[in-house]
Write an enzyme that holds these catalytic residues in place. Sequence first.
Site, PDB file in Angstrom:
ATOM      1  N   CYS A 169       7.153   5.934  -4.987  1.00  0.00           N
ATOM      2  CA  CYS A 169       6.938   6.310  -3.573  1.00  0.00           C
ATOM      3  C   CYS A 169       8.825   7.130  -3.164  1.00  0.00           C
ATOM      4  O   CYS A 169       7.762   7.327  -2.619  1.00  0.00           O
ATOM      5  CB  CYS A 169       6.392   5.481  -2.833  1.00  0.00           C
ATOM      6  SG  CYS A 169       4.942   5.018  -3.072  1.00  0.00           S
ATOM      7  N   HIS A 309       8.413   6.267   6.744  1.00  0.00           N
ATOM      8  CA  HIS A 309       7.367   6.193   5.575  1.00  0.00           C
ATOM      9  C   HIS A 309       5.911   6.071   5.869  1.00  0.00           C
ATOM     10  O   HIS A 309       5.245   6.056   5.269  1.00  0.00           O
ATOM     11  CB  HIS A 309       7.787   5.478   4.420  1.00  0.00           C
ATOM     12  CG  HIS A 309       7.321   4.677   3.103  1.00  0.00           C
ATOM     13  ND1 HIS A 309       7.310   5.658   2.122  1.00  0.00           N
ATOM     14  CD2 HIS A 309       6.441   4.008   3.199  1.00  0.00           C
ATOM     15  CE1 HIS A 309       6.546   5.395   1.333  1.00  0.00           C
ATOM     16  NE2 HIS A 309       5.949   4.017   1.792  1.00  0.00           N
ATOM     17  N   GLU A 320       9.935  -1.335   8.207  1.00  0.00           N
ATOM     18  CA  GLU A 320      10.917   0.242   8.447  1.00  0.00           C
ATOM     19  C   GLU A 320      11.347   0.391  10.058  1.00  0.00           C
ATOM     20  O   GLU A 320      12.138   0.942  10.466  1.00  0.00           O
ATOM     21  CB  GLU A 320       9.975   0.856   8.323  1.00  0.00           C
ATOM     22  CG  GLU A 320      10.201   3.094   8.166  1.00  0.00           C
ATOM     23  CD  GLU A 320       9.402   3.887   7.384  1.00  0.00           C
ATOM     24  OE1 GLU A 320      10.021   5.028   7.831  1.00  0.00           O
ATOM     25  OE2 GLU A 320       8.176   3.306   7.659  1.00  0.00           O
ATOM     26  N   LYS A 341       1.218  10.102   6.960  1.00  0.00           N
ATOM     27  CA  LYS A 341       0.645   9.715   5.611  1.00  0.00           C
ATOM     28  C   LYS A 341      -0.964   9.503   6.488  1.00  0.00           C
ATOM     29  O   LYS A 341      -1.444   8.564   6.113  1.00  0.00           O
ATOM     30  CB  LYS A 341       0.846   7.805   5.350  1.00  0.00           C
ATOM     31  CG  LYS A 341       2.067   8.246   4.176  1.00  0.00           C
ATOM     32  CD  LYS A 341       2.883   7.098   3.487  1.00  0.00           C
ATOM     33  CE  LYS A 341       3.793   7.153   2.799  1.00  0.00           C
ATOM     34  NZ  LYS A 341       5.102   7.876   3.329  1.00  0.00           N
ATOM     35  N   HIS A 346      -1.629   8.648   1.199  1.00  0.00           N
ATOM     36  CA  HIS A 346       0.195   8.023   0.343  1.00  0.00           C
ATOM     37  C   HIS A 346      -0.235   8.860  -1.278  1.00  0.00           C
ATOM     38  O   HIS A 346      -1.175   7.605  -2.097  1.00  0.00           O
ATOM     39  CB  HIS A 346      -0.020   6.577   0.597  1.00  0.00           C
ATOM     40  CG  HIS A 346       1.702   6.003  -0.022  1.00  0.00           C
ATOM     41  ND1 HIS A 346       2.480   6.747  -1.138  1.00  0.00           N
ATOM     42  CD2 HIS A 346       2.397   5.034  -0.128  1.00  0.00           C
ATOM     43  CE1 HIS A 346       3.722   6.415  -1.155  1.00  0.00           C
ATOM     44  NE2 HIS A 346       3.029   5.456  -0.501  1.00  0.00           N
ATOM     45  N   PHE A 405       7.893   0.277  -4.587  1.00  0.00           N
ATOM     46  CA  PHE A 405       7.638  -0.451  -4.794  1.00  0.00           C
ATOM     47  C   PHE A 405       9.023  -0.276  -6.260  1.00  0.00           C
ATOM     48  O   PHE A 405       9.494   0.224  -6.663  1.00  0.00           O
ATOM     49  CB  PHE A 405       6.700  -0.593  -5.785  1.00  0.00           C
ATOM     50  CG  PHE A 405       5.444  -1.304  -4.880  1.00  0.00           C
ATOM     51  CD1 PHE A 405       5.478  -1.106  -4.281  1.00  0.00           C
ATOM     52  CD2 PHE A 405       3.376  -1.276  -5.596  1.00  0.00           C
ATOM     53  CE1 PHE A 405       3.879  -1.619  -2.877  1.00  0.00           C
ATOM     54  CE2 PHE A 405       2.725  -1.307  -4.507  1.00  0.00           C
ATOM     55  CZ  PHE A 405       2.698  -1.438  -3.740  1.00  0.00           C
TER      56      PHE A 405
END
Length: 422
Positions: A169, A309, A320, A341, A346, A405
């Site tokens: 990502c 994010h 975050e 998002k 996403h 990830f």
Amino acid sequence: MNRRVVLTGMGVVAPGGTGTKAFWELITSGRTATRPISLFDASPFRSRIAAECDFDPALHGLTHKETRRMDRAAQFAAVATDEAVADAGLEFHRTDPTRVGVTVGSAVGCTTSLEREYTAVSDGGRDWLVDHTYAVPHLYDHLVPSSMAAEVAWRVRAEGPASVVSTGCTSGLDAVAHARGLILEGSADVMVAGATDAPISPITLACFDAIKATTPRNDDPEHASRPFDATRNGFVLGEGSAMFVLEEYEHAVRRGARPYAEITGFASRCNAFHMTGLRPDGKEMAEAIRRALAEAGACPADIDYVNAHGSGTKQNDRHETAAFKAALGEHAYAVPVSSIKSMVGHSLGAIGAIEIAACALALRHGVVPPTANLHEPDPECDLDYVPLRARHRALDRVLTVGSGFGGFQSAMVLAAPEERAS
């Protein structure tokens, strides 16, 4: 010679409308593009909603042959590239092709076509020994992600460095950063760079269902993506692409280009911890932010907006928030932070590039996009996450971050060209 890199053109294919104008209107309005999945029958799955692109390849200039040859993700990249090139006003046929390169980011490559063709050759998964004669002649292009970079290179006649970056990502952020690095080191003067993904497919839904990463809020898709909200319970899958024309600063100045932004700093780290898990202290993301700020010659107080994010999972938003506090100190409580998002979902590897587009447009227009669906702030996420409505604000420097990830953490600083010139 100290080379600098500016963004002079952009193209966006995103949920809610194709094109940069439609994208910007959506994310500044606070509207969401999430809905029940229509691309296939999603009824067997736990999470049955997504942010789909209303995309007609013929309407956006692709020929029947191109549509047949290219996966949906490659089609997105091609259309976004065409818009970026037109926006930049750069005549590629008058540019030395060996000084033009391409970098495309993608997390899952040509997933849509690969799954479709496997279903065909295996008779719906029934046959272990598949019959390859039922596959389309372009199956190899779908298997090899480099085909997407090749498609973009062919469109702009680029004969310089060409590559695909796949870091989950953070792929979009990392691909643009790699392109910038090639210009800084002198390997290219112009790079067409960005990312694309079209992951809304049964195999992707099944994978995220298995780890319960996506939200099961199927009865209310419009409000399902709710980063930093106390009631969040997973992200909403999306798709799309953003592509950019990056130029060496003097190259852009000589032709009278009007840059959106200069990329002044970037850093990436890995937590070497867990494939999907995150440490709650956000140490690695904080370190990436610090390094990006240092390269940009900026201190925390110089950052006017943070594009988070903000996936909407419990652990990401806590991780975050901790990273922002660790890296920005007291300024973390003063700077506006938001997640787009909440509106466009996403899109895995593509989202980092789409968020760069949001940052560049925010710099140009002096508007901070909101975090949609943020009605009940999580006490653990106690920063200014710009709930529900966009905010007008003069912006000189913005920070955008990504988390992927595998433990990947990336941070990029963009500055208004006027601010850097002063």
